[in-house]
Design a protein around this motif. Structure first.
Motif, mmCIF file in Angstrom:
data_model
loop_
_atom_site.group_PDB
_atom_site.id
_atom_site.type_symbol
_atom_site.label_atom_id
_atom_site.label_comp_id
_atom_site.label_asym_id
_atom_site.label_seq_id
_atom_site.Cartn_x
_atom_site.Cartn_y
_atom_site.Cartn_z
ATOM 1 N N GLN A 48 2.868 22.088 26.436
ATOM 2 C CA GLN A 48 2.137 20.633 25.883
ATOM 3 C C GLN A 48 1.165 20.606 27.141
ATOM 4 O OE1 GLN A 48 4.051 18.264 24.099
ATOM 5 N NE2 GLN A 48 5.858 18.574 24.814
ATOM 6 N N LEU A 49 0.001 20.113 27.215
ATOM 7 C CA LEU A 49 -1.116 18.748 27.445
ATOM 8 C C LEU A 49 -0.496 17.390 27.660
ATOM 9 C CD1 LEU A 49 -4.025 21.286 27.947
ATOM 10 C CD2 LEU A 49 -2.379 21.261 29.782
ATOM 11 N N VAL A 50 -1.112 16.554 28.199
ATOM 12 C CA VAL A 50 -1.387 15.242 27.851
ATOM 13 C C VAL A 50 -2.221 14.548 28.903
ATOM 14 C CG1 VAL A 50 1.628 14.615 26.904
ATOM 15 C CG2 VAL A 50 0.840 14.452 29.436
ATOM 16 N N MET A 51 -2.450 13.532 28.057
ATOM 17 C CA MET A 51 -4.032 12.853 28.572
ATOM 18 C C MET A 51 -3.439 11.263 29.169
ATOM 19 S SD MET A 51 -6.973 13.728 27.291
ATOM 20 C CE MET A 51 -8.286 13.484 28.320
ATOM 21 N N ASP A 52 -4.536 11.131 29.631
ATOM 22 C CA ASP A 52 -3.708 9.443 29.872
ATOM 23 C C ASP A 52 -4.027 8.240 28.845
ATOM 24 O OD1 ASP A 52 -3.120 9.888 32.559
ATOM 25 O OD2 ASP A 52 -4.606 9.225 33.402
ATOM 26 N N ASP A 53 -3.950 7.523 28.284
ATOM 27 C CA ASP A 53 -4.182 7.001 27.229
ATOM 28 C C ASP A 53 -5.566 5.336 27.052
ATOM 29 O OD1 ASP A 53 -2.674 4.892 28.046
ATOM 30 O OD2 ASP A 53 -1.125 4.760 27.184
ATOM 31 N N GLU A 54 -5.942 5.251 28.642
ATOM 32 C CA GLU A 54 -6.311 4.852 29.191
ATOM 33 C C GLU A 54 -7.381 5.934 30.224
ATOM 34 O OE1 GLU A 54 -6.119 1.353 30.693
ATOM 35 O OE2 GLU A 54 -4.504 0.502 29.491
ATOM 36 N N SER A 55 -8.721 5.292 30.182
ATOM 37 C CA SER A 55 -10.226 5.997 30.872
ATOM 38 C C SER A 55 -10.220 5.674 32.325
ATOM 39 C CB SER A 55 -11.214 5.962 30.061
ATOM 40 O OG SER A 55 -11.969 4.702 29.502
ATOM 41 N N GLY A 56 -10.760 6.289 32.764
ATOM 42 C CA GLY A 56 -10.884 6.162 34.140
ATOM 43 C C GLY A 56 -9.757 6.473 35.312
#
Length: 200
Positions: free
Chosen positions: A70-78
């Motif tokens: 699985q890949l996950v990303m932060d839920d906020e940018s920057g």
């Protein structure tokens, strides 16, 4: 605890979602070390330990995908920091515990990973962090997934330090030798070039 007690499966999160400031803004997990990207070394160390290998990445997802389930990303940018990646990993985890490693510790070895899992199993309701000397290593940890909401609450209250969150939740320490070479963070170009061997 019987010596032959099988350890429960855990999810494993490799943190590769940072800005890479000390690397001139490069995507640290993809930087070459001993002929392979850093993420490849970590993936090989942990692949046999889990059927739920998660990578936190905020760019180059197509390059990270072959190394993960699985890949996950932060839920906020920057690039808001590693706590954001840990929160995403806790939400995605398929098992009761999440073992977390940063992508820049390729010299970690099988014995230390086993010790982390065994210690976490003994203190299964609290986070576990590595510590060497008096220095905590909050990004080398095992977290009960049941604490995901507590991490969210801390985040929403403005906390950004994974270590402070875990200590507030009664974290236990797995003590390592001071200056343990297995914990070397290869997070600058100089460190990346100065370490030229892999730990077993």
């Amino acid at each position: 605890m019987p010596l032959n007690k099988p350890l429960p499966l855990c999810s494993i999160l490799l943190l590769a979602g940072g800005r890479g400031q000390r690397m001139g803004g490069q995507d640290k997990g993809l930087l070459p070390w001993l002929g392979e990207p850093l993420i490849a070394h970590l993936q090989r160390k942990v692949r046999a330990l889990t059927d739920d290998l998660i990578i936190s990445c905020n760019r180059n997802r197509e390059l990270y995908a072959p190394f993960a389930d699985q890949l996950v990303m932060d839920d906020e940018s920057g690039f808001p920091g590693p706590l954001a990646g840990i929160r995403a990993g806790l939400k995605a985890a398929r098992h009761s515990h999440l073992l977390v490693l940063p992508c820049d510790v390729p010299r970690i070895d099988a014995a230390l990973l086993q010790s982390m899992r065994e210690s976490a199993d003994l203190h299964s309701e609290k986070p576990l962090m590595l510590r060497h000397g008096e220095h905590w290593e909050p990004l080398l940890c095992v977290i009960p997934v049941a604490l995901s909401s507590a991490f969210d609450d801390a985040w929403n209250a403005g906390e950004r330090s994974p270590g402070r969150v875990m200590r507030s939740l009664g974290a236990t320490a797995l003590q390592c030798p001071e200056n343990d070479p297995r914990l070397a963070n290869l997070n600058t170009p100089e460190l990346l070039s100065s370490y030229n061997t892999v730990s077993d």
